[in-house]
Design an enzyme around this catalytic site. Structure first.
Site, PDB file in Angstrom:
ATOM      1  N   CYS A   2       0.883  -1.157   0.000  1.00 14.08           N
ATOM      2  CA  CYS A   2       0.000   0.000   0.000  1.00 14.08           C
ATOM      3  C   CYS A   2       0.917   1.201   0.000  1.00 14.08           C
ATOM      4  O   CYS A   2       2.112   1.067   0.269  1.00 14.08           O
ATOM      5  CB  CYS A   2      -0.850   0.073   1.270  1.00 14.08           C
ATOM      6  SG  CYS A   2      -2.013  -1.276   1.457  1.00 14.08           S
ATOM      7  N   ARG A  27       1.892   1.341  -5.869  1.00 13.13           N
ATOM      8  CA  ARG A  27       1.921   0.389  -4.761  1.00 13.13           C
ATOM      9  C   ARG A  27       0.526  -0.166  -4.442  1.00 13.13           C
ATOM     10  O   ARG A  27       0.388  -1.058  -3.609  1.00 13.13           O
ATOM     11  CB  ARG A  27       2.472   1.070  -3.494  1.00 13.13           C
ATOM     12  CG  ARG A  27       3.882   1.585  -3.650  1.00 13.13           C
ATOM     13  CD  ARG A  27       4.337   2.250  -2.379  1.00 13.13           C
ATOM     14  NE  ARG A  27       4.355   1.319  -1.268  1.00 13.13           N
ATOM     15  CZ  ARG A  27       5.347   0.506  -0.990  1.00 13.13           C
ATOM     16  NH1 ARG A  27       6.431   0.510  -1.735  1.00 13.13           N
ATOM     17  NH2 ARG A  27       5.273  -0.309   0.042  1.00 13.13           N
ATOM     18  N   TRP A  74      -3.838  -1.405  -1.391  1.00 14.28           N
ATOM     19  CA  TRP A  74      -3.807  -2.650  -2.176  1.00 14.28           C
ATOM     20  C   TRP A  74      -4.334  -3.699  -1.208  1.00 14.28           C
ATOM     21  O   TRP A  74      -3.637  -4.145  -0.310  1.00 14.28           O
ATOM     22  CB  TRP A  74      -2.374  -2.960  -2.604  1.00 14.28           C
ATOM     23  CG  TRP A  74      -2.254  -4.244  -3.360  1.00 14.28           C
ATOM     24  CD1 TRP A  74      -1.788  -5.426  -2.890  1.00 14.28           C
ATOM     25  CD2 TRP A  74      -2.580  -4.467  -4.723  1.00 14.28           C
ATOM     26  NE1 TRP A  74      -1.826  -6.371  -3.884  1.00 14.28           N
ATOM     27  CE2 TRP A  74      -2.300  -5.824  -5.016  1.00 14.28           C
ATOM     28  CE3 TRP A  74      -3.104  -3.657  -5.743  1.00 14.28           C
ATOM     29  CZ2 TRP A  74      -2.523  -6.373  -6.274  1.00 14.28           C
ATOM     30  CZ3 TRP A  74      -3.322  -4.217  -6.986  1.00 14.28           C
ATOM     31  CH2 TRP A  74      -3.022  -5.552  -7.235  1.00 14.28           C
ATOM     32  N   ASN A 100       0.310  -0.344   6.185  1.00 13.77           N
ATOM     33  CA  ASN A 100       0.730  -1.107   5.008  1.00 13.77           C
ATOM     34  C   ASN A 100       1.278  -2.420   5.541  1.00 13.77           C
ATOM     35  O   ASN A 100       2.083  -2.404   6.455  1.00 13.77           O
ATOM     36  CB  ASN A 100       1.809  -0.291   4.281  1.00 13.77           C
ATOM     37  CG  ASN A 100       2.568  -1.092   3.251  1.00 13.77           C
ATOM     38  OD1 ASN A 100       2.038  -2.050   2.694  1.00 13.77           O
ATOM     39  ND2 ASN A 100       3.786  -0.697   2.987  1.00 13.77           N
ATOM     40  N   GLU A 481       7.797 -21.808 -18.467  1.00 11.11           N
ATOM     41  CA  GLU A 481       7.753 -20.411 -18.022  1.00 11.11           C
ATOM     42  C   GLU A 481       9.050 -19.683 -18.401  1.00 11.11           C
ATOM     43  O   GLU A 481       9.013 -18.514 -18.788  1.00 11.11           O
ATOM     44  CB  GLU A 481       7.488 -20.369 -16.505  1.00 11.11           C
ATOM     45  CG  GLU A 481       7.502 -18.996 -15.868  1.00 11.11           C
ATOM     46  CD  GLU A 481       6.486 -18.001 -16.435  1.00 11.11           C
ATOM     47  OE1 GLU A 481       5.652 -18.377 -17.273  1.00 11.11           O
ATOM     48  OE2 GLU A 481       6.580 -16.822 -16.051  1.00 11.11           O
ATOM     49  N   LYS A 485       9.102 -16.306 -20.668  1.00 17.35           N
ATOM     50  CA  LYS A 485       9.738 -15.066 -20.198  1.00 17.35           C
ATOM     51  C   LYS A 485      10.711 -14.549 -21.236  1.00 17.35           C
ATOM     52  O   LYS A 485      10.725 -13.368 -21.561  1.00 17.35           O
ATOM     53  CB  LYS A 485      10.520 -15.296 -18.904  1.00 17.35           C
ATOM     54  CG  LYS A 485       9.918 -15.170 -17.549  1.00 17.35           C
ATOM     55  CD  LYS A 485       9.045 -14.037 -17.218  1.00 17.35           C
ATOM     56  CE  LYS A 485       7.708 -14.126 -17.876  1.00 17.35           C
ATOM     57  NZ  LYS A 485       6.528 -14.288 -17.137  1.00 17.35           N
ATOM     58  N   HIS A 504      11.586 -36.507 -30.651  1.00 14.57           N
ATOM     59  CA  HIS A 504      10.469 -36.861 -31.519  1.00 14.57           C
ATOM     60  C   HIS A 504      10.212 -35.785 -32.574  1.00 14.57           C
ATOM     61  O   HIS A 504       9.124 -35.725 -33.136  1.00 14.57           O
ATOM     62  CB  HIS A 504       9.209 -37.118 -30.678  1.00 14.57           C
ATOM     63  CG  HIS A 504       9.358 -38.305 -29.771  1.00 14.57           C
ATOM     64  ND1 HIS A 504       9.326 -39.603 -30.230  1.00 14.57           N
ATOM     65  CD2 HIS A 504       9.595 -38.386 -28.445  1.00 14.57           C
ATOM     66  CE1 HIS A 504       9.516 -40.440 -29.215  1.00 14.57           C
ATOM     67  NE2 HIS A 504       9.686 -39.713 -28.115  1.00 14.57           N
ATOM     68  N   LYS A 603      -0.873  -6.016 -19.974  1.00 11.16           N
ATOM     69  CA  LYS A 603      -0.761  -6.678 -18.664  1.00 11.16           C
ATOM     70  C   LYS A 603      -1.964  -7.568 -18.393  1.00 11.16           C
ATOM     71  O   LYS A 603      -1.839  -8.641 -17.855  1.00 11.16           O
ATOM     72  CB  LYS A 603      -0.611  -5.607 -17.577  1.00 11.16           C
ATOM     73  CG  LYS A 603      -0.440  -6.165 -16.175  1.00 11.16           C
ATOM     74  CD  LYS A 603       0.935  -6.779 -15.989  1.00 11.16           C
ATOM     75  CE  LYS A 603       1.111  -7.471 -14.674  1.00 11.16           C
ATOM     76  NZ  LYS A 603       2.136  -8.534 -14.753  1.00 11.16           N
TER      77      LYS A 603
END
Ligand code: F6R
Length: 608
Positions: A2, A27, A74, A100, A481, A485, A504, A603
């Site tokens: 936060c 934040r 948050w 926070n 992943e 990236k 294969h 995003k």
């Protein structure tokens, strides 16, 4: 995460707080509020939604006064609503707090306070602090704060304003960041330096376990036990933009380095002991867990890759048939989802259109939907039967990093929880897994402390056209992943596949010098993966291995080795992914790309 802001001086406080909160919105941005002291009272304005709503509210109902505190939220406990927005007060409104972080023991504290007649209005963990301070107040807000925080456990930064003592602001740092700014005849306080830069470049970073008292022209720093602390102020030379990224050149790198902290938050308050996991939004009971015959994991992109790890854990530990499916595939293939099945829908944002649609479809067929998400109050969290928040904090870079790692740990917690309900894991095995789980933040930090080999490797492969990633079992999930990236920010073509699959077909593409990244942590398939590695080596590939630091064999087989601390094999993706995140970052940087906003991507994909 936060954002926290405080001001004490001679200028009107509200505009300064709003400006600071705007700079701290990265934040958290699901609600915001300010409190300003004036004429012996403290008035609060707060609203769910973006800061603009609070701004409009303040235009309609301005707050006069030159001392105040502000917060951009948050959410971690309680939905983002007007009531749950900070600041929070005791019933009289005289003790006002913003906060926070997480108060781990807020539930027992809430119950205690309620039993003593306090009426709490919000669902937050924060509000208990205002009531505790009110109980402890005997004419000195510093002492009352000190006594109240001695009863709270967790990681947090707390700021307190008291109507009886408007000439000072009290703040405490317990792990979550807090910085004091020195102005001319005024003092400021913020979660992060960017909020202070329009007013001053002279700052003091509050350390863990310290309490600070701000007056118009001074700051007093002391330990929580009341011992004075002498601290040098620092002069900051960053620009506001640099400062917002905490001095990191990109949000992605900042978020990679935030991972140890993010993992701590994911775990915080959830492991009560070796065999007890508390997941606040998950209400599965033993009857459901014992009769569970099928789990479906659904997600997109990085979240799907996290789901591949979950599938493996559920099957291995719970012995329940588990499928992991892309949400956009699941929703159109008329899946055999039935009542009594558990659907785990994973989404950082909780707003991905395909994941929402797949979850809705499964729910309409009678399955129980459990959301694993980072955003409190997101559509997925509201529509699901159960919610496990990952607590990664806001992720700004398009390429997901800390959200992924916290999704992994969230699923480990879920596995432990279900295992206990099903009686699926022996006490000793549970204890070992839990022990290793708690060590993960430190082990991830160890990887981050030694980035040099990754940076050197990035320079070597930055000019390549193709990179392949292989592994078996959980290592394959990490290979997927790692490949995503790399391709999404470096624009190098990359593919991942199970190590046994290469021969294969794809092996035809491996020519001398082609980089092949092999993830190699899983003991039970180690030799098999080495065989696959030999196949690519025989074709002249440049073999890059991600392996445990104490692996004695790997140097014989690989051209480059990225070492990670050994952990429980079930947890290895949490450590082995980190060098691959760094690799993607450094390759993209070497190639001069826009790392935080790669071309063609967004995003949050809220369209089909
Ligand atoms: C890649 C990335 C995307 C997301 C995907 C799902 O780095 O971030 O692949 O993982 O778009 O997003 P969420 O998790 O918000 O549903």
């Amino acid at each position: 995460m936060c954002g926290i802001m405080g001001y004490i001086g001679d200028r009107p406080a509200a505009p300064i707080l709003l400006d600071g909160l705007a700079r701290l919105e990265y934040r958290g941005y699901d609600s915001a509020g300010v409190a300003v002291a004036h004429n012996g009272t403290v008035a609060v304005r707060k609203a769910a939604g973006k800061l603009a709503r609070l701004r409009e509210m303040l235009e309609r109902e301005p707050l006069p006064g030159t001392v105040g505190i502000g917060h951009t939220r948050w959410a971690t406990h309680g939905q983002p609503t007007d009531t749950n927005a900070h600041p929070h007060t005791d019933e009289s409104g005289r003790f006002v707090v913003i906060h926070n972080g997480i108060i781990e023991n807020f539930l027992p504290l809430r119950e205690e306070l309620a039993a003593r007649g306090h009426r709490l209005r919000s669902d937050t963990d924060t509000e208990v602090l205002a009531h505790l301070i009110e109980e402890e107040y005997r004419g000195d807000i510093v002492e009352a704060t000190r006594r109240a925080v001695s009863r709270a456990a967790g990681a947090y930064a707390l700021v307190v304003l008291c109507a009886h003592e408007p000439g000072r602001i009290v703040a405490v740092r317990m792990i979550s960041p807090l910085v004091v700014g020195f102005g001319e005849g005024e003092m400021l306080l913020a979660s992060d330096i960017p909020a202070l830069l329009p007013h001053t470049r002279d700052v003091l970073v509050v350390e863990d376990g310290e309490l600070v008292v701000l007056t118009r022209d001074a700051v007093r720093v002391e330990t929580l036990e009341g011992r004075p602390v002498a601290r040098q102020r620092l002069h900051v030379t960053w620009t506001a933009e640099q400062a917002e990224r905490g001095g990191f050149p990109h949000f992605m790198l900042k978020e990679i380095y935030e991972q140890p902290r993010a993992l701590q938050e994911t775990l915080m308050g959830r492991l009560d002991g070796p065999d007890s996991v508390t997941l606040e939004g998950v209400h599965l009971d033993a009857a459901f867990a014992r009769s569970l015959e099928k789990v479906w994991i659904t997600a997109c992109g990085t979240a799907y890759h996290a789901g591949l790890v979950g599938r493996y854990l559920f099957e291995r530990v719970l012995r329940v048939a588990t499928e992991a499916d892309y949400a956009h595939e699941l929703r159109y293939r008329d899946p055999l989802v039935e009542p009594g099945h558990l659907v785990v829908a994973i989404s950082q944002s909780g707003e991905t259109a395909d994941t929402l649609a797949a979850a809705r479809l499964c729910r309409s067929r009678g399955a129980r939907v459990l959301a694993v998400t980072n955003v409190v109050g997101s559509t997925l969290s509201r529509e699901a039967d159960d919610v496990l928040y990952t607590r990664a904090g806001p992720e700004i870079a398009v390429a997901s990093t800390k959200a992924y790692l916290t999704m992994l740990v969230g699923q480990v917690l879920l596995t432990l929880h279900l295992a206990r309900l099903r009686g699926a894991l022996a006490a000793e095995a549970t204890r070992h897994l839990v022990e290793e789980l708690t060590l993960l933040p430190r082990k991830v930090q160890e990887v981050l402390n030694h980035p040099a080999p990754v940076e050197a490797l990035a320079r070597e492969i930055a000019c390549c056209e193709h990179v392949y990633f292989i592994g078996r079992g959980l290592d394959y999930a990490v290979a997927m992943e790692g490949s995503l990236k790399l391709k999404e920010i470096s624009y190098i073509h990359s593919e991942a596949m199970p190590a046994g699959e290469l021969k294969h077909g794809t092996l035809a593409l491996v020519t001398p010098g082609t980089p092949v990244v092999v993830v190699l942590t899983q003991r039970h398939v180690y030799e098999k993966t080495i065989s696959g590695l030999q196949e690519v080596k025989a074709r002249g590939a440049r073999v890059i291995a991600v392996a445990y630091e104490d692996d004695p064999e790997i140097e014989k087989h690989a051209d480059r080795v990225l070492r990670v601390p050994r952990t429980h094999d079930f947890l290895s993706p949490v450590v082995s992914m980190v060098p691959l995140q760094l690799l993607a970052y450094w390759v993209a940087r070497e190639r001069g790309h826009d790392i935080d906003q790669p071309r063609n991507l967004a995003k949050s994909v809220t369209v089909e």
